[in-house]
Motif scaffolding. Sequence first.
Motif, PDB file in Angstrom:
ATOM      1  N   GLY A  91     -43.956  17.225  -1.567  1.00  0.00           N
ATOM      2  CA  GLY A  91     -42.629  17.502  -1.023  1.00  0.00           C
ATOM      3  C   GLY A  91     -41.517  16.650  -1.608  1.00  0.00           C
ATOM      4  N   GLU A  92     -41.868  15.678  -2.456  1.00  0.00           N
ATOM      5  CA  GLU A  92     -40.816  14.811  -3.006  1.00  0.00           C
ATOM      6  C   GLU A  92     -40.519  15.152  -4.453  1.00  0.00           C
ATOM      7  N   LYS A  93     -39.240  15.129  -4.790  1.00  0.00           N
ATOM      8  CA  LYS A  93     -38.796  15.482  -6.135  1.00  0.00           C
ATOM      9  C   LYS A  93     -39.334  14.478  -7.159  1.00  0.00           C
ATOM     10  N   LEU A  94     -39.756  15.041  -8.269  1.00  0.00           N
ATOM     11  CA  LEU A  94     -40.444  14.233  -9.278  1.00  0.00           C
ATOM     12  C   LEU A  94     -39.713  14.349 -10.609  1.00  0.00           C
ATOM     13  N   PHE A  95     -39.555  13.239 -11.296  1.00  0.00           N
ATOM     14  CA  PHE A  95     -39.104  13.290 -12.691  1.00  0.00           C
ATOM     15  C   PHE A  95     -40.276  12.797 -13.543  1.00  0.00           C
ATOM     16  N   LEU A  96     -40.708  13.633 -14.461  1.00  0.00           N
ATOM     17  CA  LEU A  96     -41.855  13.272 -15.300  1.00  0.00           C
ATOM     18  C   LEU A  96     -41.360  12.504 -16.517  1.00  0.00           C
ATOM     19  N   ALA A  97     -41.890  11.317 -16.711  1.00  0.00           N
ATOM     20  CA  ALA A  97     -41.501  10.524 -17.883  1.00  0.00           C
ATOM     21  C   ALA A  97     -42.776   9.991 -18.517  1.00  0.00           C
ATOM     22  N   GLY A  98     -43.021  10.383 -19.745  1.00  0.00           N
ATOM     23  CA  GLY A  98     -44.263   9.921 -20.352  1.00  0.00           C
ATOM     24  C   GLY A  98     -44.392  10.274 -21.811  1.00  0.00           C
ATOM     25  N   CYS A  99     -45.646  10.334 -22.248  1.00  0.00           N
ATOM     26  CA  CYS A  99     -45.955  10.539 -23.661  1.00  0.00           C
ATOM     27  C   CYS A  99     -47.024  11.600 -23.842  1.00  0.00           C
ATOM     28  N   ASN A 100     -46.988  12.228 -24.992  1.00  0.00           N
ATOM     29  CA  ASN A 100     -48.133  12.988 -25.469  1.00  0.00           C
ATOM     30  C   ASN A 100     -49.124  11.998 -26.065  1.00  0.00           C
ATOM     31  N   ARG A 101     -50.405  12.243 -25.822  1.00  0.00           N
ATOM     32  CA  ARG A 101     -51.401  11.305 -26.368  1.00  0.00           C
ATOM     33  C   ARG A 101     -52.580  12.075 -26.959  1.00  0.00           C
ATOM     34  N   HIS A 102     -52.950  11.704 -28.192  1.00  0.00           N
ATOM     35  CA  HIS A 102     -54.164  12.231 -28.817  1.00  0.00           C
ATOM     36  C   HIS A 102     -55.307  11.261 -28.587  1.00  0.00           C
ATOM     37  N   GLU A 103     -56.543  11.774 -28.476  1.00  0.00           N
ATOM     38  CA  GLU A 103     -57.721  10.908 -28.521  1.00  0.00           C
ATOM     39  C   GLU A 103     -57.912  10.561 -29.984  1.00  0.00           C
ATOM     40  N   SER A 104     -57.401   9.436 -30.403  1.00  0.00           N
ATOM     41  CA  SER A 104     -57.424   9.155 -31.831  1.00  0.00           C
ATOM     42  C   SER A 104     -57.302   7.667 -32.088  1.00  0.00           C
ATOM     43  N   HIS A 105     -58.158   7.187 -32.970  1.00  0.00           N
ATOM     44  CA  HIS A 105     -58.102   5.798 -33.396  1.00  0.00           C
ATOM     45  C   HIS A 105     -58.684   5.744 -34.812  1.00  0.00           C
ATOM     46  N   PRO A 106     -58.074   4.960 -35.714  1.00  0.00           N
ATOM     47  CA  PRO A 106     -58.541   4.993 -37.100  1.00  0.00           C
ATOM     48  C   PRO A 106     -60.036   4.710 -37.262  1.00  0.00           C
ATOM     49  N   GLU A 107     -60.586   3.806 -36.460  1.00  0.00           N
ATOM     50  CA  GLU A 107     -61.993   3.425 -36.643  1.00  0.00           C
ATOM     51  C   GLU A 107     -62.944   4.239 -35.769  1.00  0.00           C
ATOM     52  N   LEU A 108     -62.399   4.902 -34.754  1.00  0.00           N
ATOM     53  CA  LEU A 108     -63.270   5.546 -33.760  1.00  0.00           C
ATOM     54  C   LEU A 108     -63.103   7.050 -33.715  1.00  0.00           C
ATOM     55  N   GLY A 109     -62.103   7.548 -34.413  1.00  0.00           N
ATOM     56  CA  GLY A 109     -61.842   8.979 -34.383  1.00  0.00           C
ATOM     57  C   GLY A 109     -61.489   9.433 -32.988  1.00  0.00           C
ATOM     58  N   ALA A 110     -62.130  10.542 -32.559  1.00  0.00           N
ATOM     59  CA  ALA A 110     -61.839  11.093 -31.235  1.00  0.00           C
ATOM     60  C   ALA A 110     -62.762  10.499 -30.166  1.00  0.00           C
ATOM     61  N   ALA A 111     -63.671   9.636 -30.582  1.00  0.00           N
ATOM     62  CA  ALA A 111     -64.616   9.068 -29.601  1.00  0.00           C
ATOM     63  C   ALA A 111     -64.078   7.737 -29.085  1.00  0.00           C
ATOM     64  N   THR A 112     -62.918   7.771 -28.512  1.00  0.00           N
ATOM     65  CA  THR A 112     -62.323   6.529 -28.024  1.00  0.00           C
ATOM     66  C   THR A 112     -63.033   6.084 -26.740  1.00  0.00           C
ATOM     67  N   PRO A 113     -63.342   4.797 -26.639  1.00  0.00           N
ATOM     68  CA  PRO A 113     -64.085   4.330 -25.461  1.00  0.00           C
ATOM     69  C   PRO A 113     -63.191   4.227 -24.227  1.00  0.00           C
ATOM     70  N   PRO A 114     -63.795   4.252 -23.037  1.00  0.00           N
ATOM     71  CA  PRO A 114     -63.012   4.176 -21.799  1.00  0.00           C
ATOM     72  C   PRO A 114     -62.094   2.951 -21.752  1.00  0.00           C
ATOM     73  N   ALA A 115     -62.532   1.845 -22.349  1.00  0.00           N
ATOM     74  CA  ALA A 115     -61.687   0.644 -22.302  1.00  0.00           C
ATOM     75  C   ALA A 115     -60.367   0.876 -23.040  1.00  0.00           C
ATOM     76  N   LEU A 116     -60.432   1.620 -24.151  1.00  0.00           N
ATOM     77  CA  LEU A 116     -59.199   1.900 -24.895  1.00  0.00           C
ATOM     78  C   LEU A 116     -58.322   2.896 -24.117  1.00  0.00           C
ATOM     79  N   MET A 117     -58.973   3.849 -23.467  1.00  0.00           N
ATOM     80  CA  MET A 117     -58.201   4.800 -22.642  1.00  0.00           C
ATOM     81  C   MET A 117     -57.458   4.043 -21.554  1.00  0.00           C
ATOM     82  N   LEU A 118     -58.190   3.134 -20.901  1.00  0.00           N
ATOM     83  CA  LEU A 118     -57.567   2.364 -19.809  1.00  0.00           C
ATOM     84  C   LEU A 118     -56.416   1.524 -20.355  1.00  0.00           C
ATOM     85  N   SER A 119     -56.666   0.884 -21.487  1.00  0.00           N
ATOM     86  CA  SER A 119     -55.633   0.029 -22.071  1.00  0.00           C
ATOM     87  C   SER A 119     -54.385   0.855 -22.422  1.00  0.00           C
TER      88      SER A 119
END
Length: 541
Positions: A246-274
Amino acid sequence: MTRIAQNLNGVWDFAYLGDNSPQPSIQFNNAMTVPGCFDCMGDLHGQRGTAVLRRFVHAGGMQLLKIDGLGLAAKICWDGQEIGVCPYAYMPEEFVFDAGKEGWHELRIILDNRHNQVFFPFYDFYGYGGVYGDVTLEKLPEGQPFIKRVHVSTRDFQRRLIRIEVEFSAPVTEEIRLVFNRSQEFTFAAAGEKWCHEMELPGYELWSHDSPNLHSLEVYCGEDCLATNFGIRQIQTAGRDILLNGEKLFLAGCNRHESHPELGAATPPALMLSDLLAMKNAGMNFVRGSHYPQRRHFLDICDRIGMLVWEETLGWDVKPPVLHSEEFLANQLEQTARLAASSYNHPSIIIRGFLNETESQLEETRPVIAALVEATRKADDTRLITYASNKYEKDVCTDLVDIVAMNPYPGWFDANWETIRDIQNIRPRLKALADAMPADRPLIISEIGAGATYGYHDHCRARWSEEYQSDLLEEVFNAVDDDPRYSGVCIWQFCNSKSYINGYVLGRPCGFNDKGILDEYRRPKMAWNSVAAKLRSRENK
Ligand code: ADA
């Protein structure tokens, strides 16, 4: 009884076959991790072909194998017999199968990272070969129906009214027991293959990005039990506004790819959290999981820390005739239904999307979008539905979706290239865009941004300098702050991400899309700090 699950992550036997097809007598002379992407390590950087992963598992009887996303496609074999295929990159998959007698068995994942009709070579993100998420095996009850799915949705947040839908593998006659938050129990008589019940949970706290209160539910029936977390929250629209509880929302954020030079798309949960904590600390409340299904850990983190999510199926800039073909639509519909079923209980997901930057200026595309909206709504009527468009004023499908989402790039693609800077055109362009969009539904900017080379500074604040990117995004937020018709901005993009190598004219220096406001190793560019300062000042208003 709760299910016994084996986590099969770890080090598996590995063989890379390239263009050869797998024979029974493969020499497994290498090692590969699960999760892990083989084409960003060792001597396989950038290789495309077939690769086989193998491990032995002690199991027996009816089992449920879960693979939380892989790429680009795979076949799964148990003791040499195919038990399933994974045609859709990134899609969480589940396979029920008879594992045979209790004992040691061989599990193989036969990966193929060559481009296909689901992941096209022209996508502006790298198609990695590997297992991206967890692999687990769950023991199912023997000779009895098991619980296939438990879906929990909020029907009325004020009354704390929820709906619980349970699906069984076969009709059940036994009673169903629900346990909430490991303490409150309810028992019901059950019959049939599907069971649906609505109930109020007075006093239960609501979920929001500011107060991410989660509840747990265990569903017991016969010898089986399935547990899930859920949140009580409702996302709706009212005219141009997006409302959360019921409360008005303004969305502010980023697009994010699962991507890291050394890990590709298999990014670990710790990196996701970070990554997600960095966004949260920068004042963001929203992330678009561009451009494919998200890992369960990622969604679990968003549920817990309070980050609103746009999740979407894979389908990037697909053009006719493929776009208008029956086969493509059938694939898209299947992905839509599967993804909605698999991520249904995550309160963080508020938007379901599909077909990024499609040909939505063509009348022939309307039936495709209409069919996807209908399928999405049928699979999940508790989220807002959209697609990210780059057809702007020419788009003929904006009336079909709940939120109009546009990817304008003023000052970048949509710019005067005779100058080295084009910031002054941002405000008029965003105003003209809002003027042209339907006034009866919310409008958000689903992508906007500029390339910047990490560490490159320029007195003239020219394109590709950190200064230009920072100035551009600051101006975007200033313009949007002054225009109440916008209900959100999602920056393209969180961090640099690997793209096709040898890309064409649009500029992918070193094979990276460099519009990240962090570089690919998550080092901040100037824009990161200016956006964070801007968002924090908005919060304090
Ligand atoms: C598009 C697309 C993104 C990315 C971006 C860019 O808007 O949706 O995936 O490719 O352009 O950087 O050009």
